[in-house]
Design an enzyme around this catalytic site. Structure first.
Site, PDB file in Angstrom:
ATOM      1  N   SER B 154     -10.932   2.451  -0.682  1.00 23.14           N
ATOM      2  CA  SER B 154     -10.821   2.424  -2.047  1.00 23.14           C
ATOM      3  C   SER B 154     -11.401   3.718  -2.825  1.00 23.14           C
ATOM      4  O   SER B 154     -10.557   4.477  -3.148  1.00 23.14           O
ATOM      5  CB  SER B 154     -11.839   1.351  -2.638  1.00 23.14           C
ATOM      6  N   ASP B 229      -2.572  -6.249  -3.541  1.00 16.49           N
ATOM      7  CA  ASP B 229      -3.819  -5.852  -3.785  1.00 16.49           C
ATOM      8  C   ASP B 229      -3.764  -5.709  -5.458  1.00 16.49           C
ATOM      9  O   ASP B 229      -2.991  -4.729  -5.924  1.00 16.49           O
ATOM     10  CB  ASP B 229      -4.098  -4.184  -3.336  1.00 16.49           C
ATOM     11  N   HIS B 266      -7.324  -6.155  -1.197  1.00 15.89           N
ATOM     12  CA  HIS B 266      -7.988  -5.227  -1.259  1.00 15.89           C
ATOM     13  C   HIS B 266      -9.363  -5.433  -0.677  1.00 15.89           C
ATOM     14  O   HIS B 266     -10.388  -4.450  -0.382  1.00 15.89           O
ATOM     15  CB  HIS B 266      -8.723  -4.895  -2.849  1.00 15.89           C
TER      16      HIS B 266
END
Lengths: 286, 286
Positions: B154, B229, B266
């Protein structure tokens, strides 16, 4: 009469399969909302798959095994669905149920309480063994309920379940389980709290070491524990007692394997290390 | 002058290796205590092993990747040490640093702050890239520092690091990284907060897509992101921008691979699914 309704709270794709978190009103738990996680392997999109139930340990929820166990890769490879129940009812509102980490909320011990104070809600045995498969069946999920096994961590070796005459599981395994709970502090506290008859009531129903003594049918049991596990060192687990009772009752290594793992502790780091071993063990039977 | 002292907080055996949690007073972070986890594979008992650094995402600590990533099995198989730094300084006491989940505590963005408000403590670039290897070296841990790579989740694709002329990493990979932070809300907020020159200062140092445009040496980069995501859908990640810039600069598939993974989100369920892929990718280079 209202039909049981499963509410889907979330989904995550994982190892080609799908992890679903559900909520429903549990009759077994006195009408309380209860959550569980269900992993469906990729194979479930085309055929029914066997079911392996995972029972998490003290203080845990339906999430610990799903997030930290490392089970999904091996289960996807073998085409096995995984069911992660919670470890206790939540929100029963019983006085004192939140006072201790090893009793009450988060520590239902997968039994059916007979102490009237707890008996409306603390029925995790029924919840896990009967209610959840029934609820999954009503929801028409792609599971072959004739092929079920069970494993778990810490909270008592789920040995009522090895009596496949009464229960539905073909194999049982556990990471660092409480093997002889009537003879350890955790078990004694739980039984004296949840059961009218306390430890003596538990002896006939919930103590793996006692139960295996008179169990003559073949069993499929695998246990791993770590020699670095402080709870093992403190005498909470007592795997030697179970092993001796099993051998005395004629269950040899092909039926009961108890493995001592050098230096491992009680954590999910230990569990994840042997996750594939346990999934592959159950895959032979379901 | 006091020697840096690593305080060992805990150890867990996992996949035959050892996970150690350490604490030390970080000079790079203005003297604050900082924790990290270090996994040493079984091979480290007999020889020095290469090091792969894992950078966790927004809100995380040194524990998330260790507990949920599923990295230890593949890393043990390849004989690779894993270093899990924290994601930010802790306890700097700067006004407002705890107000948001995507800025301040838990969201240091692995940069060196130039805004005087943050510049004493928020120096995660130096902490991760230079201080931690130096501290591990002083402690004489069995690591071959000539063989290092880096991956993460991320928070910005750690692309300063692909300049192996300046930085030490042989390969870089990421799960759902922020690939073009100067053009997304998370990045803009971070840069405008941490850097005197805001987004324009970041452009030359911290934006992977900008940096790859003028990078001519060969690189080894693998990126996975999920089409399910929500942060990808919201335009926080922008992997297409990075891929186009990389191709325009002459980096072909053998150097930069960006994989779109259908339906994944995610979460660590996504990460764990492709954990072995990433470890095995880095194993080719270190």
């Amino acid at each position: 009469m209202a039909t049981q309704v499963l509410e889907l709270l979330s989904t995550n794709k994982v190892f080609g399969g799908e992890l679903r978190k559900y909520k429903f009103k549990s009759a077994a738990l006195g009408g309380l909302d209860s959550n569980f996680n269900l992993f469906l392997p990729p194979q479930a999109t085309s055929s029914k798959v066997p079911l392996l139930v995972y029972l998490s340990g003290l203080t845990c929820t339906e999430d610990n095994g799903a997030q930290k166990g490392g089970f999904f890769g091996p289960a996807a490879a073998k085409g096995i669905a995984l069911l992660f129940p919670d470890t206790s009812p939540r929100g029963a509102g019983i006085e004192g149920e939140d006072a201790d980490w090893d009793f009450g909320t988060g520590a239902g011990f997968y039994l059916n309480a007979t102490n009237p104070k707890f008996s409306k809600h603390y029925n995790m045995l029924t919840h896990v063994t009967f209610e959840l498969p029934q609820v999954l069946g009503v929801a028409d999920l792609p599971i072959d309920f004739s092929r079920q096994s069970i494993f778990g961590h810490s909270i008592r070796l789920y040995t009522s379940s090895f009596d496949s005459v009464v229960f539905q599981y073909r194999s049982v395994s556990a990471f660092s389980p409480i093997c002889n709970p009537i003879n350890c502090p955790w078990g004694q506290k739980a039984f004296n709290g949840y059961l009218q008859g306390g430890v003596s009531e538990a002896k006939e129903q919930y103590d793996a070491t006692e139960l295996i003594k008179s169990h003559t049918n073949p069993v499929n049991i695998l246990i791993d524990y770590g020699t670095g596990d402080n709870f093992y060192k403190q005498g909470q687990l007592l795997p030697e007692n179970f092993l001796k009772a099993a051998r005395d009752a004629g269950h040899d290594e092909s039926q009961v394997e108890v493995r001592s793992q050098e230096g491992y502790d009680h954590s999910y780091y230990f569990i994840s290390t042997f996750a594939a071993d346990h999934i592959n063990f159950h895959a032979k039977f379901i």
